[in-house]
Design a protein around this motif. Structure first.
Motif, PDB file in Angstrom:
ATOM      1  N   LEU A   1       0.926  -1.140  -0.002  1.00  0.00           N
ATOM      2  CA  LEU A   1       0.122   0.188   0.041  1.00  0.00           C
ATOM      3  C   LEU A   1       0.979   1.380   0.017  1.00  0.00           C
ATOM      4  O   LEU A   1       0.415   2.286   0.556  1.00  0.00           O
ATOM      5  N   GLY A   2       1.983   1.274  -0.511  1.00  0.00           N
ATOM      6  CA  GLY A   2       2.944   2.327  -0.648  1.00  0.00           C
ATOM      7  C   GLY A   2       4.008   2.276  -1.675  1.00  0.00           C
ATOM      8  O   GLY A   2       3.754   1.309  -2.824  1.00  0.00           O
ATOM      9  N   GLY A   3       4.703   3.297  -1.992  1.00  0.00           N
ATOM     10  CA  GLY A   3       5.544   3.501  -2.958  1.00  0.00           C
ATOM     11  C   GLY A   3       6.821   3.903  -2.529  1.00  0.00           C
ATOM     12  O   GLY A   3       6.969   4.431  -1.347  1.00  0.00           O
ATOM     13  N   SER A   4       7.840   3.752  -3.637  1.00  0.00           N
ATOM     14  CA  SER A   4       9.226   4.284  -3.064  1.00  0.00           C
ATOM     15  C   SER A   4       9.720   3.534  -1.666  1.00  0.00           C
ATOM     16  O   SER A   4       9.413   2.554  -1.606  1.00  0.00           O
ATOM     17  N   LEU A   5      10.251   4.429  -1.100  1.00  0.00           N
ATOM     18  CA  LEU A   5      10.897   3.994   0.362  1.00  0.00           C
ATOM     19  C   LEU A   5       9.668   3.826   1.356  1.00  0.00           C
ATOM     20  O   LEU A   5       9.978   3.124   2.540  1.00  0.00           O
ATOM     21  N   GLY A   6       8.518   4.259   1.075  1.00  0.00           N
ATOM     22  CA  GLY A   6       7.323   3.957   1.934  1.00  0.00           C
ATOM     23  C   GLY A   6       7.037   2.452   1.756  1.00  0.00           C
ATOM     24  O   GLY A   6       6.639   1.533   2.448  1.00  0.00           O
ATOM     25  N   HIS A   7       7.580   1.927   0.609  1.00  0.00           N
ATOM     26  CA  HIS A   7       7.479   0.435   0.203  1.00  0.00           C
ATOM     27  C   HIS A   7       8.801  -0.233   0.817  1.00  0.00           C
ATOM     28  O   HIS A   7       8.787  -1.203   1.379  1.00  0.00           O
TER      29      HIS A   7
END
Length: 276
Positions: free
Chosen positions: A115-121
């Motif tokens: 449910l995230g992208g970039s470093l949130g992932h």
């Protein structure tokens, strides 16, 4: 032992991917008539050079189910647990491709929608790796990562809305008004989708407000790992890093380029700050 897979949108630095033996399934990006594999056939600096010099917005595509299936089949031979992380299903069809790849390969793989992208992932992957290195089993790791996913903060700082206009999400007239008024936009990742958090006039107020938002989210950052990704705006990132260290004294700050997947929408001067 757990084997880790992610798609390329996690934006993890190369040294960490190699250190933890994390396998990558790349997304693709088309610039004008040429197709590239994110992070493999085009590096982030090369991508931004091309993107900033064309009027046409690059087109990103998820990996095919067979891309995942081939890797799942290969890793299943080791007879170890496999955990595959993907970019938010609300932003890309990558999660669905991975699920179809699991069916095609008939392997026992756990697919996790960050449910995230970039470093949130990427930060979710690093926490899972950390736990696995301590001997945790997959069944014990998943609840921890689910909690982190729920607590993840993803702040997207847009210096320009040029790519938002190119993508058709804002008219050129609206975009010109935003430009004339020097309005900057802070977006936020919420439940796997992107929503507008605040609109701010002027650079100084823009970064000051972003830093204040971080402080409003929690009181103690001593064990927090921040992820900051960018589109080549090193001066902005260095300022944010210095201020975050000074104000919040976190455990670590990881900095890396945004890859093509996230960078296509962040545009020139875009920054993503992730933490939980």
């Amino acid at each position: 032992m757990v084997q880790f897979i992610t798609d390329s949108s996690a934006d993890l630095p190369k040294d960490l991917l190699e250190k933890y033996n994390i396998y990558i399934v790349p997304l693709s990006v088309q610039i004008e008539e040429t197709q590239y594999l994110e992070g493999i056939s085009i590096t982030p600096p090369e991508f931004y050079q091309k993107m900033f010099s064309t009027d046409e917005l690059p087109k990103t595509s998820q990996p095919s189910p067979s891309d995942f299936a081939d890797l799942f089949t290969k890793l299943a031979e080791k007879e170890e647990e496999i955990l595959c992380f993907t970019i938010s299903s609300g932003l890309s069809g990558t999660y669905q491709s991975a699920c179809l790849g699991k069916e095609l390969s008939k392997t026992n793989v756990t697919i996790f929608d960050t449910l995230g992208g970039s470093l949130g992932h990427g930060l979710q992957i690093l926490k899972a790796v950390e736990l696995a290195d301590k001997g945790w089993k997959l069944g014990d790791i998943i609840p921890v990562i689910e909690k982190i996913r729920d607590e993840m903060n993803i702040l997207i700082l847009l210096d320009t809305i040029e790519n938002v206009v190119k993508g058709g999400r804002l008219s050129r007239f609206q975009g010109s008004i935003v430009k004339v008024l020097n309005i900057k936009v802070i977006l936020e990742g919420i439940n796997g989708k992107i929503e507008v958090l605040e609109k701010i006039r002027g650079n100084k107020r823009f970064f000051k407000r972003a830093l204040n938002i971080i402080g409003e989210r929690k009181a103690d950052f001593s064990e927090t790992v921040f992820g900051i990704t960018h589109t080549g705006n090193f001066e902005d990132v260095e300022f944010l890093k210095t201020e975050i260290e000074k104000r919040y004294n976190p455990r670590e700050i990881i900095i890396n380029y945004m890859g093509a997947t996230m960078g296509t929408y962040a545009g020139k001067g875009g920054t993503i700050i992730s933490f939980y």
